[in-house]
Design a protein around this motif. Structure first.
Motif, mmCIF file in Angstrom:
data_model
loop_
_atom_site.group_PDB
_atom_site.id
_atom_site.type_symbol
_atom_site.label_atom_id
_atom_site.label_comp_id
_atom_site.label_asym_id
_atom_site.label_seq_id
_atom_site.Cartn_x
_atom_site.Cartn_y
_atom_site.Cartn_z
ATOM 1 N N ALA A 126 0.826 -1.201 0.000
ATOM 2 C CA ALA A 126 0.000 0.000 0.000
ATOM 3 C C ALA A 126 0.863 1.256 0.000
ATOM 4 C CB ALA A 126 -0.935 -0.008 1.213
ATOM 5 N N GLU A 127 1.881 1.263 0.834
ATOM 6 C CA GLU A 127 2.753 2.438 0.914
ATOM 7 C C GLU A 127 3.536 2.644 -0.370
ATOM 8 O OE1 GLU A 127 5.144 1.741 4.344
ATOM 9 O OE2 GLU A 127 3.456 1.912 5.765
ATOM 10 N N ALA A 128 4.087 1.550 -0.912
ATOM 11 C CA ALA A 128 4.869 1.666 -2.141
ATOM 12 C C ALA A 128 3.994 2.048 -3.324
ATOM 13 C CB ALA A 128 5.594 0.342 -2.421
ATOM 14 N N LEU A 129 2.807 1.492 -3.395
ATOM 15 C CA LEU A 129 1.910 1.791 -4.509
ATOM 16 C C LEU A 129 1.413 3.233 -4.429
ATOM 17 C CD1 LEU A 129 0.620 0.613 -7.014
ATOM 18 C CD2 LEU A 129 -1.251 -0.262 -5.594
ATOM 19 N N ALA A 130 1.157 3.711 -3.210
ATOM 20 C CA ALA A 130 0.724 5.098 -3.056
ATOM 21 C C ALA A 130 1.782 6.064 -3.582
ATOM 22 C CB ALA A 130 0.423 5.393 -1.583
ATOM 23 N N LYS A 131 3.035 5.814 -3.246
ATOM 24 C CA LYS A 131 4.120 6.673 -3.723
ATOM 25 C C LYS A 131 4.250 6.598 -5.240
ATOM 26 C CE LYS A 131 6.845 6.280 0.538
ATOM 27 N NZ LYS A 131 8.095 5.749 1.130
ATOM 28 N N ALA A 132 4.146 5.380 -5.783
ATOM 29 C CA ALA A 132 4.301 5.197 -7.227
ATOM 30 C C ALA A 132 3.173 5.879 -7.996
ATOM 31 C CB ALA A 132 4.355 3.704 -7.561
ATOM 32 N N LEU A 133 1.945 5.749 -7.511
ATOM 33 C CA LEU A 133 0.817 6.375 -8.199
ATOM 34 C C LEU A 133 0.885 7.893 -8.097
ATOM 35 C CD1 LEU A 133 -2.048 3.940 -7.143
ATOM 36 C CD2 LEU A 133 -1.006 4.151 -9.402
ATOM 37 N N ALA A 134 1.359 8.392 -6.965
ATOM 38 C CA ALA A 134 1.532 9.842 -6.836
ATOM 39 C C ALA A 134 2.601 10.345 -7.795
ATOM 40 C CB ALA A 134 1.905 10.197 -5.395
ATOM 41 N N LYS A 135 3.669 9.565 -7.964
ATOM 42 C CA LYS A 135 4.722 9.932 -8.899
ATOM 43 C C LYS A 135 4.205 9.894 -10.341
ATOM 44 C CE LYS A 135 8.939 10.897 -10.184
ATOM 45 N NZ LYS A 135 9.504 12.256 -9.939
ATOM 46 N N ALA A 136 3.366 8.906 -10.647
ATOM 47 C CA ALA A 136 2.794 8.818 -11.985
ATOM 48 C C ALA A 136 1.955 10.050 -12.294
ATOM 49 C CB ALA A 136 1.939 7.556 -12.103
ATOM 50 N N GLU A 137 1.143 10.473 -11.348
ATOM 51 C CA GLU A 137 0.315 11.659 -11.565
ATOM 52 C C GLU A 137 1.168 12.918 -11.664
ATOM 53 O OE1 GLU A 137 -3.606 13.909 -9.670
ATOM 54 O OE2 GLU A 137 -2.799 12.102 -8.721
ATOM 55 N N GLU A 138 2.281 12.937 -10.941
ATOM 56 C CA GLU A 138 3.209 14.072 -11.038
ATOM 57 C C GLU A 138 3.829 14.140 -12.427
ATOM 58 O OE1 GLU A 138 7.644 15.017 -9.289
ATOM 59 O OE2 GLU A 138 6.159 14.211 -7.906
ATOM 60 N N LEU A 139 4.163 12.985 -12.989
ATOM 61 C CA LEU A 139 4.746 12.938 -14.329
ATOM 62 C C LEU A 139 3.728 13.304 -15.398
ATOM 63 C CD1 LEU A 139 6.836 9.648 -14.003
ATOM 64 C CD2 LEU A 139 7.737 11.981 -14.157
ATOM 65 N N ASN A 140 2.470 12.928 -15.161
ATOM 66 C CA ASN A 140 1.406 13.216 -16.123
ATOM 67 C C ASN A 140 0.084 13.258 -15.369
ATOM 68 O OD1 ASN A 140 -0.533 13.286 -18.110
ATOM 69 N ND2 ASN A 140 0.486 11.813 -19.437
ATOM 70 N N PRO A 141 -0.539 14.425 -15.233
ATOM 71 C CA PRO A 141 -1.793 14.533 -14.477
ATOM 72 C C PRO A 141 -2.908 13.631 -14.993
ATOM 73 C CG PRO A 141 -0.875 16.719 -14.881
ATOM 74 C CD PRO A 141 -0.052 15.748 -15.692
ATOM 75 N N MET A 142 -2.804 13.162 -16.238
ATOM 76 C CA MET A 142 -3.809 12.243 -16.766
ATOM 77 C C MET A 142 -3.760 10.886 -16.063
ATOM 78 S SD MET A 142 -3.652 12.864 -20.887
ATOM 79 C CE MET A 142 -4.763 11.465 -21.117
ATOM 80 N N LEU A 143 -2.616 10.572 -15.479
ATOM 81 C CA LEU A 143 -2.427 9.261 -14.867
ATOM 82 C C LEU A 143 -2.871 9.296 -13.405
ATOM 83 C CD1 LEU A 143 1.077 8.422 -16.365
ATOM 84 C CD2 LEU A 143 -1.177 7.890 -17.289
ATOM 85 N N ARG A 144 -4.146 9.566 -13.214
ATOM 86 C CA ARG A 144 -4.700 9.630 -11.865
ATOM 87 C C ARG A 144 -5.575 8.407 -11.645
ATOM 88 N NH1 ARG A 144 -7.880 14.667 -8.908
ATOM 89 N NH2 ARG A 144 -8.020 13.663 -6.862
ATOM 90 N N TYR A 145 -5.181 7.565 -10.719
ATOM 91 C CA TYR A 145 -5.900 6.322 -10.465
ATOM 92 C C TYR A 145 -6.700 6.424 -9.185
ATOM 93 C CZ TYR A 145 -4.340 3.953 -14.523
ATOM 94 O OH TYR A 145 -4.193 3.591 -15.830
ATOM 95 N N ASP A 146 -8.032 6.293 -9.314
ATOM 96 C CA ASP A 146 -8.946 6.489 -8.204
ATOM 97 C C ASP A 146 -9.082 5.251 -7.326
ATOM 98 O OD1 ASP A 146 -10.893 8.157 -10.633
ATOM 99 O OD2 ASP A 146 -9.652 9.123 -9.110
ATOM 100 N N LYS A 147 -8.984 4.083 -7.934
ATOM 101 C CA LYS A 147 -9.155 2.843 -7.178
ATOM 102 C C LYS A 147 -8.197 1.776 -7.682
ATOM 103 C CE LYS A 147 -14.018 3.214 -5.772
ATOM 104 N NZ LYS A 147 -15.360 2.572 -5.822
#
Length: 327
Positions: A104-125
């Motif tokens: 959970a912790e690692a995935l949260a950081k990775a998904l936040a980084k993905a959205e930082e790289l591209n705001p389109m990459l926002r995963y809700d669930k």
């Protein structure tokens, strides 16, 4: 053994993404994981339908096929949950993933980084699934805003009973929980990568497409070892790094780089114990080179992740990468 794969596409454990502020200026992303597999296997069968109905809004997504008001569906679901073999597999899943805080912790950081790289990459669930069979290619699936993880694909090395699914030993070695987060990020990249539409894909096209997925996983999970990004063992990674020049030479000398006949090169990129062209080799060797090419291209051009995903000219990426194999 009862399998519900054909009638129940995915049985899911839901993961809801919540971004909380750890301090005033630096928000800390977190993921709160809701285990739907626990609901299925720890809820009395007599209460299962009502429990599914009461939690329907939580799982109301295009990625799920859950129909608690359908008698045929519920009959299949109950048979699945009561199957002794599936119960035993669930207990293995729970013993391995009883605590998913590291993921959970690692995935949260990775998904936040993905959205930082591209705001389109926002995963809700994010959902975790127990499918009831073993299709290794279905480890992680996604759409534009949701992820699905099949937990039974990540328990095989932790039990001697992986032959429940008749799984080859070489796939068992690639099924550790350490691969889960980077698999998720690679799946996102594949969802957004635009592939060539003007004819059959060449081996180079496959290499570049998969290279983008691995590169994206590297950018979003920067602490992941190369072996985890490639889904290699340490020994396989060592072999690949030592034989990169030999693999590249083979691709050029045998003129398969631009081949569109998939049957001529599929054994180079299929999941397998090794790449058939080499003795005692690592599997999927062209994908490693694809990753190297994409990494060099991104460095040389300064392209954004979005630009990288949308570039469909594999030859352009190869040329502008100035790729040379490491000796």
């Amino acid at each position: 053994m009862v399998s519900i794969r054909k009638t129940l596409t995915i049985l899911i454990a839901s993961t809801t993404l919540l971004v909380l502020g750890a301090c005033k200026h630096t928000p800390t992303p977190t993921v709160q994981i809701h285990r739907f597999d626990k609901l299925l296997f720890e809820t009395p069968v007599s209460q299962l339908q009502s429990q599914l109905i009461s939690s329907g809004n939580e799982f109301n997504t295009e990625l799920l096929n859950i129909y608690p008001n359908n008698p045929d569906f519920m009959n299949q679901l109950v048979a699945f949950v009561q199957d002794p073999l599936m119960q035993e597999v669930y207990h293995i899943i729970d013993s391995v993933f009883g605590d998913m805080r590291p993921e959970a912790e690692a995935l949260a950081k990775a998904l936040a980084k993905a959205e930082e790289l591209n705001p389109m990459l926002r995963y809700d669930k994010v959902y975790a699934a127990f499918l009831g069979d073993f299709d290794y290619d279905m480890r992680v699936g996604c759409n534009s805003h949701e992820l699905i993880i099949s937990l039974e694909k990540y328990i095989l090395p932790y039990t001697q009973k992986y032959n429940y699914f008749n799984t080859p030993l070489y796939l068992v070695k690639q099924s550790r929980r350490e691969y889960l987060v980077t698999d998720c990020m690679s799946a996102i990249a594949r969802q957004f990568t635009v592939i060539p539409q003007n004819g059959d894909m060449t081996l180079l096209d496959y290499m570049i497409a998969e290279g983008k997925a691995i590169y994206f996983a590297q950018q979003t999970v920067p602490d992941a070892p190369d072996s985890i990004l490639m889904r290699y063992t340490k020994e396989q990674m060592d072999w690949m790094q030592s034989n990169e020049e030999n693999v590249w030479s083979y691709l050029l000398q045998n003129k398969v780089l631009y081949d569109v006949d998939f049957m001529r090169f599929h054994n180079l990129i299929d999941e397998a114990p090794k790449t058939n062209a080499f003795n005692e080799s690592s599997p999927r060797t062209p994908y490693y080179i694809g990753w190297r090419i994409v990494s060099l291209y991104a460095k040389n051009t300064g392209c954004t992740i979005q630009q990288l995903f949308e570039e469909t000219d594999s030859q352009k990426i190869l040329s502008q990468s100035n790729y040379r194999p490491r000796k």
